[in-house]
Design an enzyme around this catalytic site. Structure first.
Site, PDB file in Angstrom:
ATOM      1  N   TYR A 158      14.584   2.170   3.394  1.00  0.00           N
ATOM      2  CA  TYR A 158      13.552   1.322   2.770  1.00  0.00           C
ATOM      3  C   TYR A 158      13.850  -0.158   3.051  1.00  0.00           C
ATOM      4  CZ  TYR A 158       9.644   0.577  -0.424  1.00  0.00           C
ATOM      5  OH  TYR A 158       8.428   0.235  -0.953  1.00  0.00           O
ATOM      6  N   LYS A 165       9.941  -5.472  -2.681  1.00  0.00           N
ATOM      7  CA  LYS A 165       9.493  -4.880  -3.960  1.00  0.00           C
ATOM      8  C   LYS A 165      10.252  -5.481  -5.151  1.00  0.00           C
ATOM      9  CE  LYS A 165       6.334  -2.060  -2.375  1.00  0.00           C
ATOM     10  NZ  LYS A 165       4.937  -2.528  -2.364  1.00  0.00           N
TER      11      LYS A 165
HETATM   12  P1  NAD Z   1      -1.691   2.327   3.161  1.00  0.00           P
HETATM   13  O1  NAD Z   1      -1.227   2.171   4.572  1.00  0.00           O
HETATM   14  O2  NAD Z   1      -2.820   3.242   2.928  1.00  0.00           O
HETATM   15  O3  NAD Z   1      -2.012   0.923   2.502  1.00  0.00           O
HETATM   16  C1  NAD Z   1      -1.375  -0.275   2.884  1.00  0.00           C
HETATM   17  C2  NAD Z   1      -2.468  -1.299   2.991  1.00  0.00           C
HETATM   18  O4  NAD Z   1      -1.924  -2.580   3.266  1.00  0.00           O
HETATM   19  C3  NAD Z   1      -3.451  -0.990   4.126  1.00  0.00           C
HETATM   20  O5  NAD Z   1      -4.756  -0.879   3.607  1.00  0.00           O
HETATM   21  C4  NAD Z   1      -3.328  -2.191   5.022  1.00  0.00           C
HETATM   22  O6  NAD Z   1      -4.550  -2.542   5.643  1.00  0.00           O
HETATM   23  C5  NAD Z   1      -2.888  -3.248   4.040  1.00  0.00           C
HETATM   24  N1  NAD Z   1      -2.314  -4.430   4.692  1.00  0.00           N
HETATM   25  C6  NAD Z   1      -1.233  -4.499   5.497  1.00  0.00           C
HETATM   26  N2  NAD Z   1      -1.084  -5.770   5.946  1.00  0.00           N
HETATM   27  C7  NAD Z   1      -2.072  -6.506   5.391  1.00  0.00           C
HETATM   28  C8  NAD Z   1      -2.466  -7.860   5.459  1.00  0.00           C
HETATM   29  N3  NAD Z   1      -1.807  -8.743   6.234  1.00  0.00           N
HETATM   30  N4  NAD Z   1      -3.549  -8.281   4.751  1.00  0.00           N
HETATM   31  C9  NAD Z   1      -4.234  -7.416   3.991  1.00  0.00           C
HETATM   32  N5  NAD Z   1      -3.929  -6.109   3.879  1.00  0.00           N
HETATM   33  C10 NAD Z   1      -2.866  -5.665   4.572  1.00  0.00           C
HETATM   34  O7  NAD Z   1      -0.388   2.808   2.355  1.00  0.00           O
HETATM   35  P2  NAD Z   1      -0.103   2.996   0.786  1.00  0.00           P
HETATM   36  O8  NAD Z   1       1.109   3.851   0.750  1.00  0.00           O
HETATM   37  O9  NAD Z   1      -1.329   3.421   0.082  1.00  0.00           O
HETATM   38  O10 NAD Z   1       0.347   1.532   0.322  1.00  0.00           O
HETATM   39  C11 NAD Z   1      -0.271   0.827  -0.740  1.00  0.00           C
HETATM   40  C12 NAD Z   1       0.783   0.194  -1.640  1.00  0.00           C
HETATM   41  O11 NAD Z   1       1.480   1.216  -2.337  1.00  0.00           O
HETATM   42  C13 NAD Z   1       1.855  -0.605  -0.885  1.00  0.00           C
HETATM   43  O12 NAD Z   1       2.196  -1.756  -1.667  1.00  0.00           O
HETATM   44  C14 NAD Z   1       3.024   0.352  -0.877  1.00  0.00           C
HETATM   45  O13 NAD Z   1       4.275  -0.307  -0.733  1.00  0.00           O
HETATM   46  C15 NAD Z   1       2.860   0.962  -2.250  1.00  0.00           C
HETATM   47  N6  NAD Z   1       3.601   2.201  -2.485  1.00  0.00           N
HETATM   48  C16 NAD Z   1       3.455   3.264  -1.661  1.00  0.00           C
HETATM   49  C17 NAD Z   1       4.162   4.427  -1.894  1.00  0.00           C
HETATM   50  C18 NAD Z   1       4.037   5.604  -0.961  1.00  0.00           C
HETATM   51  O14 NAD Z   1       4.903   6.474  -0.986  1.00  0.00           O
HETATM   52  N7  NAD Z   1       2.997   5.702  -0.157  1.00  0.00           N
HETATM   53  C19 NAD Z   1       5.021   4.524  -3.001  1.00  0.00           C
HETATM   54  C20 NAD Z   1       5.138   3.416  -3.856  1.00  0.00           C
HETATM   55  C21 NAD Z   1       4.427   2.252  -3.596  1.00  0.00           C
END
Ligand code: NAD
Length: 258
Positions: A158, A165
């Site tokens: 990570y 985070k």
């Molecule tokens: P995802 O890839 O579907 O979403 C990530 C989003 O970030 C995308 O829509 C992308 O377009 C956007 N993004 C990236 N760079 C950008 C920029 N410069 N400007 C605007 N938007 C931008 O993946 P996800 O897993 O749904 O991620 C969403 C959130 O959830 C993130 O903060 C991620 O760290 C967090 N998260 C994810 C998980 C997991 O296991 N998937 C667990 C905990 C937290």
């Protein structure tokens, strides 16, 4: 009763039907909120078409491009909110980015450019968006961001995203302290691992999910819908006394010692 009727919610971070933001947007809509969507534009307009098609069933009344690294787009996004809605009730910050090369191998090898990029997009963008949202949340409001356990404990691969985070969770507390007097609440949801576009960049994400399935009290990881439901709660009047918190939606994994 959980009721978001009459609330205007701006949702960032939908990339496709696996996105956590998509789960959130659907649950906010189901609870009665009016939805606005921002998307990360690409050169060919492919993302715009794909996300417009996906989100059509929610009849979004705003649909705007917003790359958080682009100040003009950020400003234009909130200008559109002002022009079309006049005010804002809910802001969902559900985006993050780190280069794939930073999400595997030795943490000490994190590059200066990779560190800056990850923290700019994944952490700084929350305070930036909050500062635009603040004057628009004239009736109070709720801001929710998405974090992960890797920001408080070491999770293999990570790496720099853990630093991002950790910063994000602290940003939540500083913002909550500042915005509380405007009755704007700021919270984070720490979600268990879910397969998405972003998480597939993390080395060994499938192993992480399998480990959670073995160890978590509920014997599984969580779904986008479960994260969406918890987000809808945090955005509702049912959570009117909650701010500055990190709510774990992780099937209980974080409580386990072994
Ligand atoms: P995802 O890839 O579907 O979403 C990530 C989003 O970030 C995308 O829509 C992308 O377009 C956007 N993004 C990236 N760079 C950008 C920029 N410069 N400007 C605007 N938007 C931008 O993946 P996800 O897993 O749904 O991620 C969403 C959130 O959830 C993130 O903060 C991620 O760290 C967090 N998260 C994810 C998980 C997991 O296991 N998937 C667990 C905990 C937290």
């Amino acid at each position: 009763m959980l009721n978001l009727a009459g609330k205007k919610a701006l949702v960032t971070g939908i990339a496709n039907n696996r996105s956590i933001a998509w789960g959130i947007a659907q649950q906010l809509h189901a609870a009665g909120a009016e939805i606005g969507i921002t998307y990360l534009p690409d050169d060919k307009g492919k993302a715009e078409r794909k996300i417009a098609e996906l989100t059509e069933p929610l009849s979004p009344s705003l649909f705007v491009p917003c790359n958080v690294q682009n100040d003009e787009q950020l400003e234009a996004t909130f200008q559109t909110v002002q022009d079309k809605w006049g005010s804002l009730d809910i802001l969902i910050h559900c985006l993050a980015f780190a280069g794939k090369e930073e999400l595997t191998g030795d943490f000490s090898k994190t590059s200066r450019a990779g560190f800056s990029q990850a923290l700019e997009i994944s952490t700084y963008s929350l305070s930036q968006m909050a500062s635009f949202a603040k004057p628009l949340m004239t009736n109070g409001g709720s801001i929710v961001t998405l974090t992960y356990l890797g920001g408080v404990r070491v999770v293999p691969n990570y790496n720099v995203m853990g630093i991002a985070k950790a910063g994000l969770e602290m940003t939540v507390r500083y913002l909550a302290a500042e915005l509380g007097k405007e009755n704007i609440r700021v919270n984070a949801i720490s979600a268990g691992p879910i397969r998405t576009l972003a998480s597939s960049a993390i080395g060994g994400i499938l192993d992480m999910i399998h480990h959670v399935e073995e160890v978590a009290p509920l014997g599984r990881t969580v779904t986008q819908t479960e994260v969406g439901n918890a987000t809808a709660f945090l955005c509702s009047d049912l959570a009117s006394g909650i701010t500055g918190q990190v709510l774990y939606v992780d099937a209980g994994y974080a409580i386990m010692g072994m």
